[in-house]
Design an enzyme around this catalytic site. Sequence first.
Site, PDB file in Angstrom:
ATOM      1  N   GLY A 151       5.296 -31.191 -65.082  1.00  0.00           N
ATOM      2  CA  GLY A 151       6.467 -32.011 -65.794  1.00  0.00           C
ATOM      3  C   GLY A 151       5.849 -32.459 -67.223  1.00  0.00           C
ATOM      4  O   GLY A 151       6.038 -31.702 -68.290  1.00  0.00           O
ATOM      5  N   GLY A 152       5.515 -33.330 -67.329  1.00  0.00           N
ATOM      6  CA  GLY A 152       4.795 -33.988 -68.858  1.00  0.00           C
ATOM      7  C   GLY A 152       4.244 -33.222 -69.458  1.00  0.00           C
ATOM      8  O   GLY A 152       4.346 -32.827 -70.767  1.00  0.00           O
ATOM      9  N   SER A 193       1.274 -34.723 -61.847  1.00  0.00           N
ATOM     10  CA  SER A 193       0.395 -35.143 -62.864  1.00  0.00           C
ATOM     11  C   SER A 193      -0.624 -34.329 -63.253  1.00  0.00           C
ATOM     12  O   SER A 193      -1.971 -34.545 -63.428  1.00  0.00           O
ATOM     13  CB  SER A 193      -0.194 -36.590 -62.627  1.00  0.00           C
ATOM     14  OG  SER A 193       0.764 -37.550 -62.562  1.00  0.00           O
ATOM     15  N   ASN A 195       8.653 -27.949 -66.065  1.00  0.00           N
ATOM     16  CA  ASN A 195      10.001 -28.708 -65.866  1.00  0.00           C
ATOM     17  C   ASN A 195       9.939 -29.674 -66.728  1.00  0.00           C
ATOM     18  O   ASN A 195       9.456 -30.626 -67.094  1.00  0.00           O
ATOM     19  CB  ASN A 195       9.890 -29.661 -64.475  1.00  0.00           C
ATOM     20  CG  ASN A 195      11.085 -30.346 -64.359  1.00  0.00           C
ATOM     21  OD1 ASN A 195      12.111 -30.138 -64.895  1.00  0.00           O
ATOM     22  ND2 ASN A 195      11.000 -31.323 -63.259  1.00  0.00           N
ATOM     23  N   TRP A 196      10.898 -29.335 -67.885  1.00  0.00           N
ATOM     24  CA  TRP A 196      10.982 -30.166 -69.086  1.00  0.00           C
ATOM     25  C   TRP A 196      11.973 -31.239 -68.711  1.00  0.00           C
ATOM     26  O   TRP A 196      12.026 -32.354 -69.654  1.00  0.00           O
ATOM     27  CB  TRP A 196      11.784 -29.411 -70.318  1.00  0.00           C
ATOM     28  CG  TRP A 196      10.936 -28.450 -70.746  1.00  0.00           C
ATOM     29  CD1 TRP A 196       9.629 -27.668 -70.179  1.00  0.00           C
ATOM     30  CD2 TRP A 196      11.142 -27.366 -71.645  1.00  0.00           C
ATOM     31  NE1 TRP A 196       9.154 -26.801 -70.962  1.00  0.00           N
ATOM     32  CE2 TRP A 196       9.996 -26.460 -72.007  1.00  0.00           C
ATOM     33  CE3 TRP A 196      12.161 -27.309 -72.776  1.00  0.00           C
ATOM     34  CZ2 TRP A 196      10.233 -25.609 -73.128  1.00  0.00           C
ATOM     35  CZ3 TRP A 196      12.064 -26.390 -73.898  1.00  0.00           C
ATOM     36  CH2 TRP A 196      11.065 -25.429 -73.873  1.00  0.00           C
ATOM     37  N   GLY A 206       4.668 -38.041 -62.644  1.00  0.00           N
ATOM     38  CA  GLY A 206       4.737 -38.843 -63.900  1.00  0.00           C
ATOM     39  C   GLY A 206       4.049 -40.078 -63.823  1.00  0.00           C
ATOM     40  O   GLY A 206       4.153 -40.892 -64.557  1.00  0.00           O
ATOM     41  N   HIS A 253      14.135 -31.572 -56.437  1.00  0.00           N
ATOM     42  CA  HIS A 253      13.079 -32.211 -56.976  1.00  0.00           C
ATOM     43  C   HIS A 253      13.204 -33.778 -56.622  1.00  0.00           C
ATOM     44  O   HIS A 253      14.352 -34.246 -56.481  1.00  0.00           O
ATOM     45  CB  HIS A 253      13.289 -31.975 -58.530  1.00  0.00           C
ATOM     46  CG  HIS A 253      12.060 -32.780 -59.352  1.00  0.00           C
ATOM     47  ND1 HIS A 253      12.165 -34.174 -59.470  1.00  0.00           N
ATOM     48  CD2 HIS A 253      11.085 -31.986 -59.746  1.00  0.00           C
ATOM     49  CE1 HIS A 253      10.686 -34.333 -60.084  1.00  0.00           C
ATOM     50  NE2 HIS A 253      10.433 -33.107 -60.578  1.00  0.00           N
ATOM     51  N   GLU A 306      13.206 -36.461 -58.088  1.00  0.00           N
ATOM     52  CA  GLU A 306      14.106 -37.389 -59.029  1.00  0.00           C
ATOM     53  C   GLU A 306      15.544 -37.291 -58.557  1.00  0.00           C
ATOM     54  O   GLU A 306      16.270 -38.040 -58.582  1.00  0.00           O
ATOM     55  CB  GLU A 306      13.605 -36.888 -60.495  1.00  0.00           C
ATOM     56  CG  GLU A 306      12.254 -37.631 -61.005  1.00  0.00           C
ATOM     57  CD  GLU A 306      11.834 -36.714 -62.058  1.00  0.00           C
ATOM     58  OE1 GLU A 306      12.379 -35.949 -62.564  1.00  0.00           O
ATOM     59  OE2 GLU A 306      10.440 -37.084 -62.299  1.00  0.00           O
TER      60      GLU A 306
HETATM   61  C1  PEP Z   1       7.448 -32.911 -62.144  1.00  0.00           C
HETATM   62  O1  PEP Z   1       8.223 -33.309 -62.821  1.00  0.00           O
HETATM   63  O2  PEP Z   1       7.802 -31.779 -61.137  1.00  0.00           O
HETATM   64  C2  PEP Z   1       6.026 -33.281 -62.303  1.00  0.00           C
HETATM   65  C3  PEP Z   1       5.194 -32.818 -61.580  1.00  0.00           C
HETATM   66  O3  PEP Z   1       6.228 -34.010 -63.338  1.00  0.00           O
HETATM   67  P1  PEP Z   1       4.512 -34.686 -63.927  1.00  0.00           P
HETATM   68  O4  PEP Z   1       3.656 -33.328 -64.111  1.00  0.00           O
HETATM   69  O5  PEP Z   1       4.916 -35.310 -65.174  1.00  0.00           O
HETATM   70  O6  PEP Z   1       4.024 -35.510 -62.861  1.00  0.00           O
END
Ligand code: PEP
Length: 251
Positions: free
Chosen positions: A231-232, A210, A9-10, A170, A94, A96
Amino acid sequence: MRTPMIAGNWKMNTTVSEAIELVREMRQGLDKIDNVDKVICPPFISLVAVGELIKGSSIKLGAQNIYFEGKGAYTGEISPLMLVDLCEFVIIGHSERRQYFNENGGIVNKKVRAALAVGLKPILCVGERLEENEAGRTKEILIEQLKASSARIYYLSGMIIAYEPVWAIGTGRAATGEQANETISLIRRNIARLYSDGLAQDMRILYGGSVTAANTTEFMKQPEIDGALVGGASLKATEFLSIVTQTSAIK
Ligand code: PEP
């Protein structure tokens, strides 16, 4: 047997040229790994360019969101019909979007229904917030989210669930492999209750929060975890490739 999946997931990162560059860096390495579904979810504006670049490869494409109407006067929105020729998957619900765009269970449900209606496969995100976790409400919250998301849907064909504890997204504070495995098992049992044991056993349930190359093994060795929503770490070609490679070796 459930094919493992690693989805990147960018989020709201990369211009079109940066997205092209990132795909060029990871394309060859990802394409070689064939026992894992590799999905990248760039921003809407890069879907066409990225789609062209991965054509003919085994890399799959997903969007990060959709609107639930088919077409019409909804300025700025993107409908499932606009996406279905471009990508196979779409992230829905999501945390967010729930947090910053007030997406509640009813909206998430409409989006899941709209996606399934045109043949897009939802990657439905569920997860509890920190205060809910600390109050011992994880189970209750997840059951509520699953029920709300799946209301009036009689068959969840192709849907994927991502268990993403909000406190782990995140933050660099991932759940432990055991915690995630236990919660994913709870989700699977509830899918069996809402639908059928067969559907629950076939459904892929990912962990997200994470995930990095350093902790991938811990998650992937758990039997209930079918992959990860990343994500990251999905914005770094070598790191994402390492997550997929390790998953391929373990699953
Ligand atoms: C996400 O955005 O779905 C996510 C899991 O982010 P991150 O891996 O950065 O925690």
